[in-house]
Write a protein that holds these residues in place. Structure first.
Motif, PDB file in Angstrom:
ATOM      1  N   TYR A 199      -6.984  -2.262   2.630  1.00 31.62           N
ATOM      2  CA  TYR A 199      -6.977  -3.577   1.617  1.00 31.62           C
ATOM      3  C   TYR A 199      -6.427  -4.746   2.619  1.00 31.62           C
ATOM      4  O   TYR A 199      -5.450  -4.706   3.106  1.00 31.62           O
ATOM      5  N   TYR A 200      -7.264  -5.907   2.594  1.00 33.05           N
ATOM      6  CA  TYR A 200      -7.236  -6.881   3.495  1.00 33.05           C
ATOM      7  C   TYR A 200      -7.185  -8.089   2.369  1.00 33.05           C
ATOM      8  O   TYR A 200      -7.967  -8.127   1.354  1.00 33.05           O
ATOM      9  N   CYS A 201      -6.251  -9.185   2.578  1.00 35.39           N
ATOM     10  CA  CYS A 201      -6.640 -10.367   2.009  1.00 35.39           C
ATOM     11  C   CYS A 201      -6.978 -11.305   2.862  1.00 35.39           C
ATOM     12  O   CYS A 201      -6.642 -11.354   4.091  1.00 35.39           O
ATOM     13  N   VAL A 234     -13.315  -7.052  -2.896  1.00 37.16           N
ATOM     14  CA  VAL A 234     -12.966  -6.437  -4.174  1.00 37.16           C
ATOM     15  C   VAL A 234     -12.647  -7.378  -5.466  1.00 37.16           C
ATOM     16  O   VAL A 234     -12.943  -7.106  -6.438  1.00 37.16           O
ATOM     17  N   ARG A 249     -16.607  -3.274   5.103  1.00 34.67           N
ATOM     18  CA  ARG A 249     -15.560  -4.017   4.524  1.00 34.67           C
ATOM     19  C   ARG A 249     -16.383  -4.604   3.248  1.00 34.67           C
ATOM     20  O   ARG A 249     -17.319  -5.339   3.542  1.00 34.67           O
ATOM     21  N   ASP A 300     -11.058   4.593  -4.329  1.00 34.91           N
ATOM     22  CA  ASP A 300     -10.243   3.458  -4.191  1.00 34.91           C
ATOM     23  C   ASP A 300      -9.544   3.445  -2.815  1.00 34.91           C
ATOM     24  O   ASP A 300      -8.901   2.456  -2.347  1.00 34.91           O
ATOM     25  N   TRP A 309      -9.507 -10.501  -1.797  1.00 31.92           N
ATOM     26  CA  TRP A 309      -9.122  -9.123  -1.301  1.00 31.92           C
ATOM     27  C   TRP A 309     -10.228  -8.229  -1.005  1.00 31.92           C
ATOM     28  O   TRP A 309     -11.282  -8.085  -1.938  1.00 31.92           O
ATOM     29  N   GLY A 344       0.756  -1.298   0.163  1.00 33.16           N
ATOM     30  CA  GLY A 344       0.122  -0.003   0.054  1.00 33.16           C
ATOM     31  C   GLY A 344       0.716   1.198  -0.205  1.00 33.16           C
ATOM     32  O   GLY A 344       2.064   1.235   0.199  1.00 33.16           O
ATOM     33  N   ARG A 351     -11.919  -4.515   1.071  1.00 34.06           N
ATOM     34  CA  ARG A 351     -11.164  -3.334   1.495  1.00 34.06           C
ATOM     35  C   ARG A 351     -12.322  -2.513   2.458  1.00 34.06           C
ATOM     36  O   ARG A 351     -13.392  -2.892   2.452  1.00 34.06           O
ATOM     37  N   GLY A 364      -3.835  -5.847   6.803  1.00 35.38           N
ATOM     38  CA  GLY A 364      -4.285  -4.899   6.045  1.00 35.38           C
ATOM     39  C   GLY A 364      -3.192  -3.928   5.602  1.00 35.38           C
ATOM     40  O   GLY A 364      -2.315  -3.785   6.421  1.00 35.38           O
TER      41      GLY A 364
END
Length: 124
Positions: free
Chosen positions: A93-95, A47, A44, A89, A35, A8, A37, A117
């Motif tokens: 962002y989390y995976c 994405v 949340r 955007d 993913w 990020g 966000r 994140g």
């Protein structure tokens, strides 16, 4: 499986940025990855996601054509390539990962493992 999201940063509108989600503890070849966000003041949201074998991908409409998710089982990492970034955007962002499934899951409850994140900020 432990997940570590990175990549990020602060970019300008129209720029590109790549996020990485590195896994440890287990090989990602057995996991679907998504993913998500969370923008300030919002829930949340999903994405992009990819199945365990890379055969299927799915994107939320707002990023389709601009974001690309890919999976590199050789280095146990999932990538999110983001281009033509917009201020909307901006988010953390989390995976996330879950054991292999037949489709891309778009809801949070489907995923068992989450990374910490990484912040993406797009300036106008």
């Amino acid at each position: 499986v432990q997940l570590q999201a990175s990549g990020g940063g602060l970019v300008q509108t129209g720029s590109s940025l790549g996020l990485s989600c590195a896994a440890s503890g287990h090989t990602l070849s057995n996991y679907n990855v998504g993913w998500f966000r969370r923008a300030p003041g919002k829930e949340r949201e999903f994405v992009a996601g990819i199945t365990w074998n890379g055969a299927m991908t799915h994107y939320v409409d707002s990023v389709r054509g601009r974001f690309t998710i890919s999976k590199a089982n050789t280095d146990n990492t999932v990538y999110l390539r983001m281009s033509s970034l917009k201020p909307e955007d901006t988010a953390v962002y989390y995976c996330a990962a879950r054991t292999r499934g037949t489709s891309v899951y778009t809801y949070r409850e489907a995923y068992n493992y989450w990374g910490q994140g990484t912040q993406v900020t797009v300036s106008s």
